[in-house]
Write a protein that holds these residues in place. Structure first.
Motif, PDB file in Angstrom:
ATOM      1  N   VAL A   1       0.857  -1.177   0.000  1.00  0.00           N
ATOM      2  CA  VAL A   1       0.000   0.000   0.000  1.00  0.00           C
ATOM      3  C   VAL A   1       0.895   1.229   0.000  1.00  0.00           C
ATOM      4  CG1 VAL A   1      -1.763   1.317   1.239  1.00  0.00           C
ATOM      5  CG2 VAL A   1      -1.883  -1.183   1.191  1.00  0.00           C
ATOM      6  N   VAL A   2       0.596   2.160  -0.925  1.00  0.00           N
ATOM      7  CA  VAL A   2       1.381   3.393  -1.040  1.00  0.00           C
ATOM      8  C   VAL A   2       0.456   4.568  -0.739  1.00  0.00           C
ATOM      9  CG1 VAL A   2       2.744   4.848  -2.577  1.00  0.00           C
ATOM     10  CG2 VAL A   2       2.896   2.353  -2.777  1.00  0.00           C
ATOM     11  N   PHE A   3       0.761   5.318   0.317  1.00  0.00           N
ATOM     12  CA  PHE A   3      -0.033   6.490   0.665  1.00  0.00           C
ATOM     13  C   PHE A   3       0.648   7.733   0.117  1.00  0.00           C
ATOM     14  CE2 PHE A   3      -0.813  10.058   3.650  1.00  0.00           C
ATOM     15  CZ  PHE A   3      -2.179  10.224   3.392  1.00  0.00           C
ATOM     16  N   MET A   4      -0.121   8.518  -0.688  1.00  0.00           N
ATOM     17  CA  MET A   4       0.436   9.719  -1.315  1.00  0.00           C
ATOM     18  C   MET A   4      -0.307  10.957  -0.837  1.00  0.00           C
ATOM     19  SD  MET A   4       1.009   8.484  -5.269  1.00  0.00           S
ATOM     20  CE  MET A   4       1.801  10.053  -5.672  1.00  0.00           C
TER      21      MET A   4
ATOM     22  N   HIS B   1       4.762   3.871   2.641  1.00  0.00           N
ATOM     23  CA  HIS B   1       4.403   2.680   1.870  1.00  0.00           C
ATOM     24  C   HIS B   1       4.880   1.455   2.622  1.00  0.00           C
ATOM     25  CE1 HIS B   1       8.477   1.695   0.331  1.00  0.00           C
ATOM     26  NE2 HIS B   1       8.666   3.005   0.392  1.00  0.00           N
ATOM     27  N   GLY B   2       4.176   0.362   2.393  1.00  0.00           N
ATOM     28  CA  GLY B   2       4.518  -0.880   3.067  1.00  0.00           C
ATOM     29  C   GLY B   2       3.406  -1.892   2.949  1.00  0.00           C
ATOM     30  N   ALA B   3       3.476  -2.949   3.723  1.00  0.00           N
ATOM     31  CA  ALA B   3       2.445  -3.981   3.725  1.00  0.00           C
ATOM     32  C   ALA B   3       1.138  -3.405   4.267  1.00  0.00           C
ATOM     33  CB  ALA B   3       2.887  -5.172   4.553  1.00  0.00           C
ATOM     34  N   PRO B   4      -0.019  -3.966   3.869  1.00  0.00           N
ATOM     35  CA  PRO B   4      -1.310  -3.437   4.327  1.00  0.00           C
ATOM     36  C   PRO B   4      -1.429  -3.348   5.842  1.00  0.00           C
ATOM     37  CG  PRO B   4      -1.635  -5.032   2.571  1.00  0.00           C
ATOM     38  CD  PRO B   4      -0.191  -5.086   2.919  1.00  0.00           C
ATOM     39  N   GLU B   5      -0.977  -4.404   6.532  1.00  0.00           N
ATOM     40  CA  GLU B   5      -1.111  -4.386   7.991  1.00  0.00           C
ATOM     41  C   GLU B   5      -0.269  -3.273   8.619  1.00  0.00           C
ATOM     42  OE1 GLU B   5       1.749  -7.692   6.698  1.00  0.00           O
ATOM     43  OE2 GLU B   5      -0.263  -6.976   6.175  1.00  0.00           O
ATOM     44  N   GLU B   6       0.837  -2.943   7.962  1.00  0.00           N
ATOM     45  CA  GLU B   6       1.697  -1.875   8.478  1.00  0.00           C
ATOM     46  C   GLU B   6       1.064  -0.506   8.263  1.00  0.00           C
ATOM     47  OE1 GLU B   6       5.965   0.189   7.285  1.00  0.00           O
ATOM     48  OE2 GLU B   6       5.587  -1.923   6.763  1.00  0.00           O
ATOM     49  N   VAL B   7       0.552  -0.266   7.054  1.00  0.00           N
ATOM     50  CA  VAL B   7      -0.008   1.043   6.723  1.00  0.00           C
ATOM     51  C   VAL B   7      -1.358   1.264   7.403  1.00  0.00           C
ATOM     52  CG1 VAL B   7      -0.860   2.509   4.838  1.00  0.00           C
ATOM     53  CG2 VAL B   7       1.218   1.128   4.528  1.00  0.00           C
ATOM     54  N   PHE B   8      -2.195   0.212   7.435  1.00  0.00           N
ATOM     55  CA  PHE B   8      -3.543   0.372   7.976  1.00  0.00           C
ATOM     56  C   PHE B   8      -3.603   0.219   9.498  1.00  0.00           C
ATOM     57  CE2 PHE B   8      -4.927  -1.268   3.615  1.00  0.00           C
ATOM     58  CZ  PHE B   8      -5.104   0.017   3.122  1.00  0.00           C
ATOM     59  N   ASN B   9      -2.814  -0.695  10.036  1.00  0.00           N
ATOM     60  CA  ASN B   9      -2.921  -0.996  11.474  1.00  0.00           C
ATOM     61  C   ASN B   9      -1.994  -0.159  12.343  1.00  0.00           C
ATOM     62  OD1 ASN B   9      -4.758  -2.912  10.691  1.00  0.00           O
ATOM     63  ND2 ASN B   9      -3.309  -4.623  10.805  1.00  0.00           N
ATOM     64  N   SER B  10      -0.822   0.138  11.831  1.00  0.00           N
ATOM     65  CA  SER B  10       0.121   0.910  12.653  1.00  0.00           C
ATOM     66  C   SER B  10       0.881   1.913  11.794  1.00  0.00           C
ATOM     67  CB  SER B  10       1.118  -0.043  13.335  1.00  0.00           C
ATOM     68  OG  SER B  10       1.755  -0.873  12.372  1.00  0.00           O
ATOM     69  N   PRO B  11       0.157   2.875  11.193  1.00  0.00           N
ATOM     70  CA  PRO B  11       0.840   3.877  10.362  1.00  0.00           C
ATOM     71  C   PRO B  11       1.799   4.708  11.197  1.00  0.00           C
ATOM     72  CG  PRO B  11      -1.439   4.509  10.788  1.00  0.00           C
ATOM     73  CD  PRO B  11      -1.286   3.111  11.291  1.00  0.00           C
ATOM     74  N   ASP B  12       2.979   4.984  10.630  1.00  0.00           N
ATOM     75  CA  ASP B  12       3.993   5.726  11.375  1.00  0.00           C
ATOM     76  C   ASP B  12       3.982   7.216  11.039  1.00  0.00           C
ATOM     77  OD1 ASP B  12       5.051   5.839   8.853  1.00  0.00           O
ATOM     78  OD2 ASP B  12       6.733   4.478   9.260  1.00  0.00           O
ATOM     79  N   ASN B  13       2.979   7.645  10.267  1.00  0.00           N
ATOM     80  CA  ASN B  13       2.887   9.038   9.892  1.00  0.00           C
ATOM     81  C   ASN B  13       1.502   9.564  10.279  1.00  0.00           C
ATOM     82  OD1 ASN B  13       2.207  11.369   7.953  1.00  0.00           O
ATOM     83  ND2 ASN B  13       4.409  11.096   7.600  1.00  0.00           N
ATOM     84  N   PRO B  14       1.411  10.713  10.942  1.00  0.00           N
ATOM     85  CA  PRO B  14       0.107  11.232  11.372  1.00  0.00           C
ATOM     86  C   PRO B  14      -0.864  11.450  10.212  1.00  0.00           C
ATOM     87  CG  PRO B  14       1.898  12.429  12.446  1.00  0.00           C
ATOM     88  CD  PRO B  14       2.536  11.550  11.408  1.00  0.00           C
ATOM     89  N   ARG B  15      -0.346  11.892   9.046  1.00  0.00           N
ATOM     90  CA  ARG B  15      -1.235  12.121   7.909  1.00  0.00           C
ATOM     91  C   ARG B  15      -1.822  10.803   7.409  1.00  0.00           C
ATOM     92  NH1 ARG B  15       2.421  15.658   3.956  1.00  0.00           N
ATOM     93  NH2 ARG B  15       3.997  14.236   4.760  1.00  0.00           N
ATOM     94  N   THR B  16      -1.004   9.763   7.375  1.00  0.00           N
ATOM     95  CA  THR B  16      -1.495   8.448   6.981  1.00  0.00           C
ATOM     96  C   THR B  16      -2.555   7.958   7.964  1.00  0.00           C
ATOM     97  OG1 THR B  16       0.703   7.953   6.095  1.00  0.00           O
ATOM     98  CG2 THR B  16      -0.812   6.112   6.334  1.00  0.00           C
ATOM     99  N   LYS B  17      -2.261   8.104   9.245  1.00  0.00           N
ATOM    100  CA  LYS B  17      -3.177   7.634  10.294  1.00  0.00           C
ATOM    101  C   LYS B  17      -4.528   8.328  10.185  1.00  0.00           C
ATOM    102  CE  LYS B  17      -3.488   6.970  15.293  1.00  0.00           C
ATOM    103  NZ  LYS B  17      -2.777   7.143  16.588  1.00  0.00           N
ATOM    104  N   ASN B  18      -4.515   9.634   9.972  1.00  0.00           N
ATOM    105  CA  ASN B  18      -5.758  10.399   9.878  1.00  0.00           C
ATOM    106  C   ASN B  18      -6.554   9.998   8.645  1.00  0.00           C
ATOM    107  OD1 ASN B  18      -7.558  12.655  10.694  1.00  0.00           O
ATOM    108  ND2 ASN B  18      -6.847  13.549   8.767  1.00  0.00           N
ATOM    109  N   PHE B  19      -5.863   9.823   7.516  1.00  0.00           N
ATOM    110  CA  PHE B  19      -6.553   9.463   6.280  1.00  0.00           C
ATOM    111  C   PHE B  19      -7.180   8.070   6.390  1.00  0.00           C
ATOM    112  CE2 PHE B  19      -6.630   7.477   2.080  1.00  0.00           C
ATOM    113  CZ  PHE B  19      -7.381   8.407   1.382  1.00  0.00           C
ATOM    114  N   VAL B  20      -6.412   7.106   6.903  1.00  0.00           N
ATOM    115  CA  VAL B  20      -6.923   5.743   7.047  1.00  0.00           C
ATOM    116  C   VAL B  20      -8.135   5.718   7.969  1.00  0.00           C
ATOM    117  CG1 VAL B  20      -6.395   3.452   7.941  1.00  0.00           C
ATOM    118  CG2 VAL B  20      -4.723   4.639   6.515  1.00  0.00           C
TER     119      VAL B  20
END
Length: 548
Positions: free
Chosen positions: A501-504, A512-531
């Motif tokens: 999954v690539v978040f832009m 970017h990373g595996a789905p479980e990484e991006v969706f379950n434990s995003p390391d970026n606040p913008r990614t976390k908020n969007f998800v």
């Protein structure tokens, strides 16, 4: 008025000879004007400003001055420059030049009425510019061009009457000669008017026939009636043969299991497992996106984007609107050019070549796209409205890849059966639901045997109840090992089937990373908020385990 005199003049050979001359002038002028009108319309639509401007003075003069004055001008000027044309051919030339100006604008208007998305879909299939114009744009534009062109046909027939001023023996001049001897104005001119009316009526009838032929609603209704009759007779939609007594009819008798898909996949797909590791060598990326940058009108929409896609991977691009996801997707198959950086698919450039470290676009991007094998499915389906479902599916295999028509038809029917749409092969797109149209669009892309499939928000234009139909087909493609890049907010599907999954955002890759990484434990606040926002919208959507 003397009725017997009117009938006499209505059958007078001199008037009929004049009508014949008028019609010959009209037909010659109209036919000669057509190719020049098309060429001038294409010039007016050119990407190059100088080419667009060149026809404007000619069109301005021809449309802004009386045709009578133009005929007199050519009749008197041509001999001065050594062109000694007869009055007849001067009339043909004058009317032709006048009609080019009007007809080119009619054609331009018709061509511009066709959405750019139709051109994009044809380009994505690998059709050349000529094929796109001949097979996709012009047939659809004819529905709006035909009535106006028929009107111009009538106008040019009537304008032949003005050729009498340069002594062409057409119908009007013949009428004047008869009147000068008997002074029966009403009877003679009424007879001439009836002959003109008869000629223009023939054009109106031809227009009516052409419009009926181009009427997709009418053709679609006839097909629907025939299909219903076939179902009542118990005919197999795939073969047209009558099923045995008691057998179930319709598309449900067709085997729609995934093995039917395997013959359409690239043979090299068997060498890659799900994590992209080849059995015959080290892990190698299939798509390489290296420092890609893109701007529109001075606004940067992609900023040094880089990542790799491996064989058999399903990659999801997510992010807010305007983040550059669709633009990035379109640069992969060169529907959009890149300003900097490079993209290779299977080690090859698509639609451009590298020169001094910079991308140089190729003129024949369609051939490059077809050679590399990149298919694309669009947000709004982009099926060709004037073609049936079967014709949509076989267009690229036949026109681009040289598949025999009978073979292409057979393979298209296999794909339609695989998708559970066998009974719709003779329907037009407007007769189908959104989910059915999108599944046909997927089939059309698969029919070209792509090595890579791009999906641009394939479910966003669908009603919620139709989404799963499309996702089910995408799931089967993912299971088969197809390399896929998907722009979508279908979080549930991405969790189950994405490899990466690539978040832009703002044209950059934020995470970017595996789905479980991006969706379950995003390391970026913008990614976390969007998800979090997307998950709220996706609540209630069935997961993989709930799919039928």
């Amino acid at each position: 008025m003397d009725a017997s005199a009117f009938l006499h003049y209505l059958t007078l050979p001199l008037l009929w000879e004049g009508l014949k001359t008028a019609m010959i002038i009209a037909v010659l002028a109209f036919a000669a004007a057509l190719p020049f009108s098309l060429g001038m319309a294409m010039m007016r639509m050119s990407h190059y400003r100088i080419v667009r401007l060149l026809p404007i003075p000619f069109i301005w003069v021809m449309r802004g001055t009386p045709i009578l004055l133009q005929l007199l001008f050519w009749y008197n000027v041509l001999p001065l420059v050594g062109l000694g044309l007869s009055a007849f051919w001067t009339a043909v030339l004058g009317l032709m030049l006048n009609e080019i100006a009007f007809m080119s604008e009619i054609i331009r208007g018709g061509l511009q009425s066709i959405k750019k998305t139709q051109r994009d879909a044809a380009s994505a299939l690998g059709l050349s510019s000529w094929q796109i114009m001949h097979r996709v744009i012009m047939p659809q534009a004819m529905r709006s061009i035909a009535p106006a062109m028929a009107n111009e046909g009538m106008v040019i027939v009537k304008h032949t009457s003005l050729a009498s001023v340069i002594t062409v023996q057409e119908l009007t001049l013949s009428s004047e000669q008869v009147v000068s001897t008997n002074f029966q104005y009403v009877e003679v001119f009424l007879a001439a008017g009836v002959l003109y009316l008869g000629a223009t009526t023939l054009i109106a009838l031809a227009q009516n026939y052409l419009e009926r032929h181009l009427d997709l609603e009418r053709r679609g209704h006839a097909i629907a009636i025939a299909a219903q009759a076939g179902r009542e007779r118990g005919e197999n939609p795939l073969t047209g043969e009558t099923a045995p007594a008691g057998a179930e009819s319709g598309g449900k008798t067709i085997d729609t299991e995934a093995p039917a898909l395997q013959k359409f996949l690239n043979p090299g797909r068997a060498l890659a497992n799900k994590d992209g590791r080849r059995a015959d060598g080290p892990r190698r990326p299939y798509v390489v996106i290296n420092k890609v940058a893109k701007s529109f009108h001075g606004k940067r929409v992609l900023r040094d984007v880089s990542f790799n896609i491996f064989p058999g991977e399903v990659v999801f691009l997510i992010g807010p609107s305007g983040s550059g996801k669709t633009t990035l997707l379109r640069t992969i198959n060169r529907l959009e050019t890149v300003d900097d950086g490079e993209i290779t698919v299977g080690g090859q450039f698509v639609g451009y070549r590298a020169s001094a470290g910079r991308p140089v676009p190729l003129r024949d991007a369609a051939r490059s796209r077809a050679r590399v094998g990149v298919g694309m499915v669009f947000q709004h389906f982009n099926l060709f409205d004037h073609l049936t479902v079967l014709e949509n599916v076989i267009e690229a295999p036949v026109r681009v890849h040289g598949t025999k028509r009978d073979q292409a038809r057979a393979e298209a029917r296999e794909l339609l059966a695989w998708a559970g749409l066998a009974e719709y092969e003779n329907h037009y797109p407007h007769q189908l639901s959104g989910g059915q149209q999108q599944r046909i669009a997927i089939i059309r892309a698969v029919a070209t045997r792509p090595k890579l499939l791009l999906f641009d928000e394939p479910t966003s234009a669908l009603d919620p109840e139709l989404v799963n139909e499309v996702l089910d087909l995408m799931r089967k493609l993912a299971e088969s090992g197809m390399t896929m890049v998907v722009v979508s907010h279908e979080i549930v599907f991405a969790r189950d089937w994405a490899d990466k999954v690539v978040f832009m955002e703002d044209g950059e890759i934020v995470q970017h990373g595996a789905p479980e990484e991006v969706f379950n434990s995003p390391d970026n606040p913008r990614t976390k908020n969007f998800v979090h926002l997307i998950e709220q919208r996706s609540e209630g959507r069935p997961s993989k385990t709930q799919e039928v």
